[in-house]
Design a protein around this motif. Structure first.
Motif, mmCIF file in Angstrom:
data_model
loop_
_atom_site.group_PDB
_atom_site.id
_atom_site.type_symbol
_atom_site.label_atom_id
_atom_site.label_comp_id
_atom_site.label_asym_id
_atom_site.label_seq_id
_atom_site.Cartn_x
_atom_site.Cartn_y
_atom_site.Cartn_z
ATOM 1 N N CYS A 1 4.154 7.482 6.770
ATOM 2 C CA CYS A 1 5.371 8.280 6.550
ATOM 3 C C CYS A 1 5.743 8.310 5.066
ATOM 4 N N GLU A 2 6.678 9.186 4.766
ATOM 5 C CA GLU A 2 7.133 9.394 3.394
ATOM 6 C C GLU A 2 8.649 9.448 3.379
ATOM 7 N N VAL A 3 9.253 8.807 2.385
ATOM 8 C CA VAL A 3 10.703 8.842 2.235
ATOM 9 C C VAL A 3 11.039 9.326 0.833
ATOM 10 N N ARG A 4 12.248 9.882 0.712
ATOM 11 C CA ARG A 4 12.743 10.359 -0.569
ATOM 12 C C ARG A 4 14.125 9.783 -0.828
ATOM 13 N N ALA A 5 14.386 9.474 -2.070
ATOM 14 C CA ALA A 5 15.714 9.037 -2.503
ATOM 15 C C ALA A 5 15.964 9.672 -3.861
ATOM 16 N N VAL B 1 12.829 10.172 -6.105
ATOM 17 C CA VAL B 1 11.765 9.194 -5.873
ATOM 18 C C VAL B 1 11.112 9.511 -4.528
ATOM 19 N N VAL B 2 9.799 9.670 -4.546
ATOM 20 C CA VAL B 2 9.029 9.968 -3.336
ATOM 21 C C VAL B 2 8.061 8.820 -3.098
ATOM 22 N N ASP C 1 0.856 -1.192 0.000
ATOM 23 C CA ASP C 1 0.000 0.000 0.000
ATOM 24 C C ASP C 1 0.893 1.243 0.000
ATOM 25 N N VAL C 2 1.250 1.690 -1.181
ATOM 26 C CA VAL C 2 2.144 2.844 -1.301
ATOM 27 C C VAL C 2 1.647 3.767 -2.398
ATOM 28 N N LEU D 1 15.386 1.828 -1.170
ATOM 29 C CA LEU D 1 14.603 2.717 -0.318
ATOM 30 C C LEU D 1 14.641 2.213 1.125
ATOM 31 N N PRO D 2 14.768 3.108 2.081
ATOM 32 C CA PRO D 2 14.793 2.692 3.485
ATOM 33 C C PRO D 2 13.409 2.214 3.935
#
Length: 395
Positions: free
Chosen positions: A126-130, A90-91, A68-69, A119-120
């Motif tokens: 939450c949201e991560v960026r690379a 990348v978000v 679920d992303v 990706l971590p």
């Protein structure tokens, strides 16, 4: 800059989890271990085979559920000068209730797959960026995408691939250096071509455009307004302003290599940017003809966007560019940018000196050929243009 879907792009990945090469190897080991162990009565082989099959089954179950992303990829910035950094960002946002692990993004850049971005772990909500760097060593449009979101198991036996993100484009423009505007022999306004600063006798009709609040009503063209149903006003230009014409030899045969051609385009971009910064009129001609600028002939960004798409010509050269120059009227400053492989057409340049107050030839590459009476600037790299141009401005 988003682009429409390309019908020639690779087919989307198959739905559902798939074994990796390592997964197929473990699966084969499990089948062989169970078969030989059962047939020959080796219990240890059967246990090893069952363990391998269990590992494959666990890997498939791990990647069975669709994560679920919400995923997107951004190109930052959308326009960049040659060799300047640009990135694909990348978000990924976790919209589920469990922490997501083992995700990575794989992108295609200029039709070639890029190194995957790991990706971590992403906690719920939450949201991560690379990010990864995009190639900017060549001018032109760099297609980025489609992006693949890959989820694998900890052992690397299976993976699930989902295509996401639109195909976007990065525009790589010429690299420029700051240059002063060359003085011309005619009187001109230091504040640029504005009707307010020009004398009435120097204004002439150029084109029509739609009325904008604040325009002088005396310049409304009533006949065109009645015909189109839209209020139209006359666009006036100051003909006393110095006009710069820049000619680019875009023929491949004139340059020693691709880098010398890129340096020539960078030089044209630098001259164009200097003229546009002062809001003076200009024309740009390549071997393919007059560069179409529309009403943006004083907009540096628009012209640099156009120059970003200029490619070396196989069947054209400097002679074709000079032919196109013959069809337009003269100006104040003429800048001819070419390579050093072919000799300069001395007779044609001599005729052009009579139509322009100033003529400068910029040559990119190795060589020392010049024409008597014509100022020539030799470039091994773009930074060499700055001191040479300043000397011309002081001359």
């Amino acid at each position: 800059m988003r682009r429409p879907t390309d019908p020639a792009r690779p087919a989307p990945p198959p739905a559902g989890p798939r074994l990796t090469p390592a997964g197929y190897a473990v699966l084969g080991t499990g089948v062989l271990g169970c078969g030989f162990g059962w047939g020959l009565g080796y219990t240890e082989a059967v246990v090893l085979g069952l363990a391998a099959l269990a590992a494959v089954a666990a890997a498939l179950l791990w990647t069975l559920k669709v994560p679920d992303v919400e995923t997107r990829r951004e190109v930052v910035p959308g326009r960049v000068a040659r060799t300047d950094p640009a990135y694909g960002v990348v978000v990924l946002a976790n919209t589920g209730s469990r922490t997501l692990r083992g995700l990575r993004a794989e992108d295609r850049v200029a039709g070639r797959p890029m190194l995957p971005v790991d990706l971590p772990p992403v906690p719920p909500g939450c949201e991560v960026r690379a990010r990864y760097r995009l190639p900017t060593d060549r001018r032109g449009t760099v297609d980025v995408g489609p992006m693949l979101l890959v989820r694998g198991d900890p052992l690397g036996l299976a993976r699930r691939v989902r295509e996401c993100g639109d195909v976007e484009s990065l525009l790589v423009r010429p690299r420029t250096v700051a240059l002063p505007v060359l003085p011309a022999g005619r009187t001109h306004h230091l504040e640029g071509p504005t009707s307010d600063t020009a004398e009435d006798g120097t204004l002439t009709f150029h084109s029509l455009r739609e009325y904008v609040l604040g325009d002088d009503l005396r310049r409304v063209h009533w006949r065109s307004s009645a015909r189109t149903g839209t209020l139209m006003v006359r666009r006036m230009i100051d003909v006393s302003l110095p006009t710069t014409v820049v000619v680019l030899d875009s023929g491949r045969a004139g340059y020693t290599d691709r880098e010398s051609f890129e340096t020539a385009v960078d030089a044209v971009g630098s001259v164009v940017e200097a003229v546009a910064r002062s809001r003076f009129p200009m024309r740009v001609i390549t071997s393919a003809g007059l560069l179409p600028l529309g009403d943006n002939h004083q907009d540096a960004d628009h012209i640099l966007d156009r120059l970003a798409l200029v490619d070396p010509e196989e069947k054209r050269g400097l002679a074709d560019a000079l032919d196109a120059l013959e069809r337009i009227r003269g100006g104040d400053t003429l800048v001819v940018v070419t390579g050093t492989v072919l000799p300069l057409p001395a007779d044609r340049l001599a005729r052009l000196r009579g139509r322009f107050d100033r003529l400068i030839v910029v040559r990119s590459g190795d060589g020392r050929d010049s024409v008597s009476g014509v100022r020539t600037v030799l470039l091994d790299r773009l930074d060499d243009l700055v001191p040479a141009w300043r000397r011309e401005a002081m001359a």
